[in-house]
Design a protein around this motif. Structure first.
Motif, PDB file in Angstrom:
ATOM      1  N   CYS A 174       0.833  -1.201   0.000  1.00 24.90           N
ATOM      2  CA  CYS A 174       0.000   0.000   0.000  1.00 24.90           C
ATOM      3  C   CYS A 174       0.873   1.259   0.000  1.00 24.90           C
ATOM      4  O   CYS A 174       1.519   1.568   1.012  1.00 24.90           O
ATOM      5  CB  CYS A 174      -0.915   0.006   1.234  1.00 24.90           C
ATOM      6  N   ARG A 176       0.080   4.316   0.277  1.00 24.90           N
ATOM      7  CA  ARG A 176      -0.272   5.294   1.336  1.00 24.90           C
ATOM      8  C   ARG A 176       0.361   4.875   2.665  1.00 24.90           C
ATOM      9  O   ARG A 176       0.896   5.700   3.398  1.00 24.90           O
ATOM     10  CB  ARG A 176      -1.794   5.415   1.475  1.00 24.90           C
ATOM     11  N   ARG A 177       0.286   3.613   2.970  1.00 23.03           N
ATOM     12  CA  ARG A 177       0.906   3.139   4.218  1.00 23.03           C
ATOM     13  C   ARG A 177       2.421   3.364   4.176  1.00 23.03           C
ATOM     14  O   ARG A 177       3.039   3.735   5.177  1.00 23.03           O
ATOM     15  CB  ARG A 177       0.585   1.657   4.458  1.00 23.03           C
ATOM     16  N   MET A 184       3.082   6.944   5.065  1.00 25.66           N
ATOM     17  CA  MET A 184       2.915   7.238   6.489  1.00 25.66           C
ATOM     18  C   MET A 184       4.025   6.576   7.321  1.00 25.66           C
ATOM     19  O   MET A 184       4.424   7.078   8.360  1.00 25.66           O
ATOM     20  CB  MET A 184       1.524   6.789   6.962  1.00 25.66           C
ATOM     21  N   PRO A 221      -4.118   4.850  -1.728  1.00 28.09           N
ATOM     22  CA  PRO A 221      -4.436   3.778  -0.772  1.00 28.09           C
ATOM     23  C   PRO A 221      -4.696   2.478  -1.532  1.00 28.09           C
ATOM     24  O   PRO A 221      -5.072   2.498  -2.701  1.00 28.09           O
ATOM     25  CB  PRO A 221      -5.714   4.278  -0.100  1.00 28.09           C
ATOM     26  N   GLN A 222      -4.482   1.386  -0.868  1.00 31.59           N
ATOM     27  CA  GLN A 222      -4.732   0.062  -1.474  1.00 31.59           C
ATOM     28  C   GLN A 222      -5.644  -0.696  -0.519  1.00 31.59           C
ATOM     29  O   GLN A 222      -5.198  -1.615   0.168  1.00 31.59           O
ATOM     30  CB  GLN A 222      -3.389  -0.663  -1.589  1.00 31.59           C
ATOM     31  N   PRO A 223      -6.927  -0.275  -0.429  1.00 32.80           N
ATOM     32  CA  PRO A 223      -7.773  -0.885   0.595  1.00 32.80           C
ATOM     33  C   PRO A 223      -8.051  -2.365   0.312  1.00 32.80           C
ATOM     34  O   PRO A 223      -8.185  -2.773  -0.840  1.00 32.80           O
ATOM     35  CB  PRO A 223      -9.074  -0.074   0.518  1.00 32.80           C
ATOM     36  N   CYS A 278      -6.055  -4.201   5.574  1.00 35.96           N
ATOM     37  CA  CYS A 278      -6.233  -2.936   6.298  1.00 35.96           C
ATOM     38  C   CYS A 278      -6.579  -3.190   7.767  1.00 35.96           C
ATOM     39  O   CYS A 278      -6.317  -2.342   8.623  1.00 35.96           O
ATOM     40  CB  CYS A 278      -7.334  -2.102   5.652  1.00 35.96           C
ATOM     41  N   CYS A 296      -3.454  -2.784   9.672  1.00 34.03           N
ATOM     42  CA  CYS A 296      -2.591  -1.643   9.373  1.00 34.03           C
ATOM     43  C   CYS A 296      -2.455  -0.746  10.601  1.00 34.03           C
ATOM     44  O   CYS A 296      -3.453  -0.340  11.203  1.00 34.03           O
ATOM     45  CB  CYS A 296      -3.180  -0.856   8.202  1.00 34.03           C
ATOM     46  N   ALA A 310      -4.459   2.599  10.180  1.00 33.28           N
ATOM     47  CA  ALA A 310      -5.855   2.558   9.728  1.00 33.28           C
ATOM     48  C   ALA A 310      -6.683   3.698  10.339  1.00 33.28           C
ATOM     49  O   ALA A 310      -7.613   4.204   9.714  1.00 33.28           O
ATOM     50  CB  ALA A 310      -6.470   1.203  10.059  1.00 33.28           C
ATOM     51  N   CYS A 330      -7.077   6.506   8.028  1.00 30.08           N
ATOM     52  CA  CYS A 330      -7.343   6.136   6.642  1.00 30.08           C
ATOM     53  C   CYS A 330      -8.804   5.720   6.450  1.00 30.08           C
ATOM     54  O   CYS A 330      -9.167   4.568   6.737  1.00 30.08           O
ATOM     55  CB  CYS A 330      -6.401   4.987   6.262  1.00 30.08           C
ATOM     56  N   GLY A 390      -9.355   2.561   4.294  1.00 28.09           N
ATOM     57  CA  GLY A 390      -8.977   1.323   4.985  1.00 28.09           C
ATOM     58  C   GLY A 390     -10.030   0.915   6.001  1.00 28.09           C
ATOM     59  O   GLY A 390     -10.364  -0.260   6.135  1.00 28.09           O
TER      60      GLY A 390
HETATM   61  S1  SF4 Z   1      -5.657   1.146   6.110  1.00 23.14           S
HETATM   62 FE1  SF4 Z   1      -5.311   0.017   4.192  1.00 23.14          FE
HETATM   63  S2  SF4 Z   1      -5.484   1.546   2.564  1.00 23.14           S
HETATM   64 FE2  SF4 Z   1      -5.185   2.646   4.489  1.00 23.14          FE
HETATM   65  S3  SF4 Z   1      -3.001   2.988   4.670  1.00 23.14           S
HETATM   66 FE3  SF4 Z   1      -3.439   1.122   5.772  1.00 23.14          FE
HETATM   67  S4  SF4 Z   1      -3.125  -0.539   4.275  1.00 23.14           S
HETATM   68 FE4  SF4 Z   1      -3.312   1.389   3.138  1.00 23.14          FE
END
Ligand code: SF4
Length: 293
Positions: free
Chosen positions: A29, A31-32, A35, A259-261, A265, A268, A271, A274, A277
């Protein structure tokens, strides 16, 4: 490839420093990844996971066991080390933590009972690294054994899911460890093993030079993608961005860090920041990955 990494003509290329974990986070992901590795200040993580406490406690106990003098490497000593290394973060309550401490203790007792204490590993929690023309990759191997004229990468696993040879074959981390150990010690290293402590099963894969090279090329390809994204992030970020709360940074950066929901997630650490997620997977209790039986 980013201009900074390419360098000026005639100058050596700047290598992208990475770990297998960084490359895998990018794949899982973007986005992860942002972060985890780029955002400053770093967004606050969720609560610690109980299964991580179990895993870290077992890893620490086993590493400590191999560091004992040979005549002290008994199963009882492994139990004592587990007690000393025990981490109690993330459990529902003291009773659950005590139950899992007992289970973890049983795991290390059973596992060390099957080891030959005199079979000295080449390394325990051994840091290895290597360079290619694109990356400099570094990682830490749980245990590096020597069998005959070859090195063997051993990775301990404490999760509930049993592992297969395919898990060992497809693991980018294990392949990069094997390639690094081979190069650093100028010794063949083809076997990679996942030692699943809850069941005592070992998933094995024997790499070839070609399959290790394929993993290396794959790592370079991923590094080129995240290197470009890192560069874009540095060029786009302004000093005032530190004041933007994590939830409001997404619209700025999703273009390169989407993001790659999905089901992952639920596990994560970020989360809570997000919305996509949270919509993709229910929030889990910190102890919910522990096996129920
Ligand atoms: S919750 Fe899912 S989509 Fe959001 S940052 Fe984490 S892995 Fe990525």
């Amino acid at each position: 490839m980013a201009a900074e990494q390419l360098g000026f003509e005639g100058m050596p290329k700047r290598l992208y420093p990475c770990t297998p974990s960084r490359l895998n986070t990018w794949l899982d992901c973007p986005r992860r990844y942002r972060m985890t590795y780029l955002d400053r200040p770093k967004p606050e993580k969720g609560l610690p996971w109980a299964h991580n406490s179990v895993g870290a406690s077992v890893h620490n106990a086993l590493a400590g066991w191999w560091r004992l003098p040979l005549d002290e490497r008994t199963t009882e000593a492994a139990g004592r080390l587990l007690d000393r290394a025990w981490l109690s973060d993330g459990f529902r309550d003291d009773a659950q933590a005590a139950e899992w401490r007992h289970r973890a203790r049983e795991m290390v007792l059973r596992y060390t009972a099957g080891l030959d204490p005199a079979d000295e590993p080449v390394g325990v929690e051994r840091t290895v690294s290597m360079k290619t023309h694109v990356i400099t990759v570094q990682g830490r191997i749980d245990r590096l054994d020597r069998r005959g004229d070859e090195l063997v990468v051993v990775d301990y696993k404490t999760g509930r899911r049993p592992l297969t040879a395919d898990d060992a074959r497809t693991s980018l981390a294990l392949a990069l460890y094997a390639a690094s150990a081979r190069r650093m010690m100028r010794t063949p290293c083809r076997l990679v093993e996942l030692h699943h402590l809850p069941t005592g099963e070992v998933a094995v894969w024997e790499h070839t030079d070609d399959s290790l090279d394929r993993h290396l090329r794959r790592a370079e390809q991923i590094a080129e993608e995240c290197g470009e994204a890192d560069e874009w992030f540095r060029a786009t970020t302004r000093p005032a961005d530190v004041a933007i709360p994590p939830e409001r940074r997404h619209e700025r950066f999703d273009e390169r860090f989407p993001p790659q929901p999905g089901p992952l997630c639920a596990w994560c650490d970020f989360a809570r920041h997000c919305p996509e997620g949270q919509a993709a997977a229910p929030t889990r209790d910190p102890w919910s990955a522990l096996a129920s039986d």
